[in-house]
Design an enzyme around this catalytic site. Structure first.
Site, PDB file in Angstrom:
ATOM      1  N   ALA A  32      -6.977 -24.759  10.331  1.00 28.60           N
ATOM      2  CA  ALA A  32      -6.490 -25.208   9.017  1.00 28.60           C
ATOM      3  C   ALA A  32      -5.183 -24.468   8.724  1.00 28.60           C
ATOM      4  CB  ALA A  32      -7.527 -24.985   7.924  1.00 28.60           C
ATOM      5  N   GLY A  36       1.678 -19.741   6.280  1.00 31.40           N
ATOM      6  CA  GLY A  36       1.316 -18.335   6.454  1.00 31.40           C
ATOM      7  C   GLY A  36       1.036 -18.049   7.920  1.00 31.40           C
ATOM      8  N   HIS A  37       0.199 -18.895   8.533  1.00 31.26           N
ATOM      9  CA  HIS A  37      -0.088 -18.738   9.966  1.00 31.26           C
ATOM     10  C   HIS A  37       1.199 -18.933  10.778  1.00 31.26           C
ATOM     11  CE1 HIS A  37      -4.034 -20.346   8.380  1.00 31.26           C
ATOM     12  NE2 HIS A  37      -4.465 -19.298   9.031  1.00 31.26           N
ATOM     13  N   GLN A  61     -18.597 -14.382  11.047  1.00 32.61           N
ATOM     14  CA  GLN A  61     -17.969 -13.643   9.945  1.00 32.61           C
ATOM     15  C   GLN A  61     -18.199 -14.304   8.591  1.00 32.61           C
ATOM     16  OE1 GLN A  61     -13.919 -14.189  11.714  1.00 32.61           O
ATOM     17  NE2 GLN A  61     -13.251 -14.339   9.591  1.00 32.61           N
ATOM     18  N   SER A 185      -3.402 -19.988   1.669  1.00 31.45           N
ATOM     19  CA  SER A 185      -4.710 -19.775   2.273  1.00 31.45           C
ATOM     20  C   SER A 185      -5.296 -21.135   2.655  1.00 31.45           C
ATOM     21  CB  SER A 185      -5.641 -19.095   1.260  1.00 31.45           C
ATOM     22  OG  SER A 185      -6.983 -19.228   1.657  1.00 31.45           O
ATOM     23  N   SER A 186      -6.042 -21.151   3.765  1.00 35.94           N
ATOM     24  CA  SER A 186      -6.677 -22.408   4.170  1.00 35.94           C
ATOM     25  C   SER A 186      -7.594 -22.906   3.055  1.00 35.94           C
ATOM     26  CB  SER A 186      -7.492 -22.194   5.441  1.00 35.94           C
ATOM     27  OG  SER A 186      -6.654 -21.660   6.441  1.00 35.94           O
ATOM     28  N   ARG A 187      -8.169 -21.986   2.296  1.00 33.19           N
ATOM     29  CA  ARG A 187      -9.106 -22.382   1.230  1.00 33.19           C
ATOM     30  C   ARG A 187      -8.389 -23.023   0.043  1.00 33.19           C
ATOM     31  NH1 ARG A 187     -11.413 -17.697   3.314  1.00 33.19           N
ATOM     32  NH2 ARG A 187     -13.589 -17.889   3.979  1.00 33.19           N
TER      33      ARG A 187
HETATM   34  P1  AMP Z   1      -7.359 -17.055   9.086  1.00 30.96           P
HETATM   35  O1  AMP Z   1      -7.159 -18.352   9.783  1.00 30.96           O
HETATM   36  O2  AMP Z   1      -7.550 -17.189   7.612  1.00 30.96           O
HETATM   37  O3  AMP Z   1      -8.378 -16.169   9.755  1.00 30.96           O
HETATM   38  O4  AMP Z   1      -5.976 -16.288   9.216  1.00 30.96           O
HETATM   39  C1  AMP Z   1      -5.429 -16.010  10.473  1.00 30.96           C
HETATM   40  C2  AMP Z   1      -4.321 -15.009  10.312  1.00 30.96           C
HETATM   41  O5  AMP Z   1      -3.304 -15.563   9.468  1.00 30.96           O
HETATM   42  C3  AMP Z   1      -4.801 -13.724   9.625  1.00 30.96           C
HETATM   43  O6  AMP Z   1      -4.180 -12.608  10.235  1.00 30.96           O
HETATM   44  C4  AMP Z   1      -4.337 -13.908   8.211  1.00 30.96           C
HETATM   45  O7  AMP Z   1      -4.129 -12.697   7.507  1.00 30.96           O
HETATM   46  C5  AMP Z   1      -3.035 -14.658   8.421  1.00 30.96           C
HETATM   47  N1  AMP Z   1      -2.653 -15.355   7.190  1.00 30.96           N
HETATM   48  C6  AMP Z   1      -3.399 -16.244   6.491  1.00 30.96           C
HETATM   49  N2  AMP Z   1      -2.755 -16.623   5.366  1.00 30.96           N
HETATM   50  C7  AMP Z   1      -1.573 -15.944   5.366  1.00 30.96           C
HETATM   51  C8  AMP Z   1      -0.461 -15.887   4.462  1.00 30.96           C
HETATM   52  N3  AMP Z   1      -0.438 -16.596   3.330  1.00 30.96           N
HETATM   53  N4  AMP Z   1       0.579 -15.096   4.772  1.00 30.96           N
HETATM   54  C9  AMP Z   1       0.555 -14.350   5.926  1.00 30.96           C
HETATM   55  N5  AMP Z   1      -0.454 -14.353   6.808  1.00 30.96           N
HETATM   56  C10 AMP Z   1      -1.503 -15.144   6.536  1.00 30.96           C
END
Ligand code: AMP
Length: 280
Positions: A32, A36-37, A61, A185-187
């Site tokens: 998703a 950010g990613h 998790q 955020s994905s959420r």
């Molecule tokens: P996730 O898919 O939520 O596990 O996130 C994967 C990586 O992307 C993690 O290291 C998160 O901290 C990073 N991440 C997610 N959202 C952001 C964002 N808005 N800005 C920077 N890094 C992000």
């Protein structure tokens, strides 16, 4: 970009890359994907010969099964974004591939994994360490990129890397925000447009709190009360802590690395959102 589904195939390709002295950057994600990613992936592409991005919705998790169930799944558009960012490899294994047997390993890095998210989401960081350690063993990266969006997660991962002597460097990357300040955020896709506007107040209040001349404890209460006074937002916790160890502190003079970490429930469903602010 190659999309790889099995551990053996990924290892084979990365062994070859390492044999020809190529550096490997690694970005673990749960899919998703958003800007950010993408920022993490772009940084890895700049700094490494090969960038591997894992897309794996890690069940171990999630302490709340409903959270896992409604988590967005968008593999096709994720791969398109990664290709645009210049990643060479997307690693998207099945749950059976990663966990052929139940992972019974336990990790313990207090206080990083016992406070805040550790306390409110029992087992969450254990699951994070299970998956990230497996992915580190598989990819053996030179550099690994983590977003400061999940501030506490980086502190836990740093402890795990020290403990298990992984040779990867942990590269923290800044939070990417929507125009209105809401941390991406994905959420967020689970929020309505109106809820997104309401959620923007979280970072607004955090930012304002840097300019009040209050004591540390007064600032904690001020932020909590101010956000709770906004319709549609309920603070789960707001703690101002040592930015390295995440241990709680009492005064602004306790250390020179201080962050405030917050979790807020937003909207009707409600959706759980995290953010943080650096004070010094
Ligand atoms: P996730 O898919 O939520 O596990 O996130 C994967 C990586 O992307 C993690 O290291 C998160 O901290 C990073 N991440 C997610 N959202 C952001 C964002 N808005 N800005 C920077 N890094 C992000």
């Amino acid at each position: 970009m190659q999309v790889i589904k099995t551990i053996s195939h990924l290892k084979e390709i990365l062994d070859q890359a390492r044999a020809s002295k190529k550096s490997i950057g690694f970005v673990p994600t749960m899919g998703a994907l958003h800007e950010g990613h993408a920022s993490l992936v772009r940084q890895s592409v700049l700094e490494n010969d090969i960038t591997v991005v894992s897309i794996f919705l890690n069940p171990t998790q999630f302490n709340d099964p409903k959270d896992l169930e409604r988590y967005p799944r968008t593999l096709v558009s994720d791969c398109e974004l990664l290709e645009k960012c210049g990643a060479q490899i997307a690693f998207a294994p099945s749950v059976e591939e990663v966990y052929p047997e139940t992972d019974t390993r336990t990790f313990s890095y207090p206080p990083t994994d016992t406070v805040m998210e550790g306390e409110k989401r029992p087992g969450h960081f254990n699951g994070v360490c299970q998956i990230v350690s497996k992915l580190f063993y598989i990819t053996n990266p030179d550099n690994s990129y983590f977003g400061e969006k999940d501030y506490q997660q980086i502190a836990v991962i740093r402890r795990m890397v020290e403990d298990l002597r992984f040779k990867t460097r942990i590269i923290p990357c800044p939070v990417i925000r929507e125009e209105n300040g809401l941390a991406m955020s994905s959420r967020n896709t689970l929020l309505t447009k109106e809820e997104k506007n309401i959620a923007a107040n979280i970072y607004k209040v955090l930012s304002e709190s840097k300019n009040t001349q209050m004591s540390l404890k007064e600032t904690e209460s001020w932020v909590t009360d101010k956000i709770n006074s906004i319709d549609g937002l309920v603070v789960e916790y707001f703690n101002i802590v040592n930015g390295l160890t995440l241990a709680s502190i009492d005064s602004w003079n306790d250390t020179d690395n201080i962050v405030g970490c917050i979790t807020v429930y937003c909207g009707k469903t409600p959706i759980r959102l995290i953010d943080h602010i650096r004070y010094k």
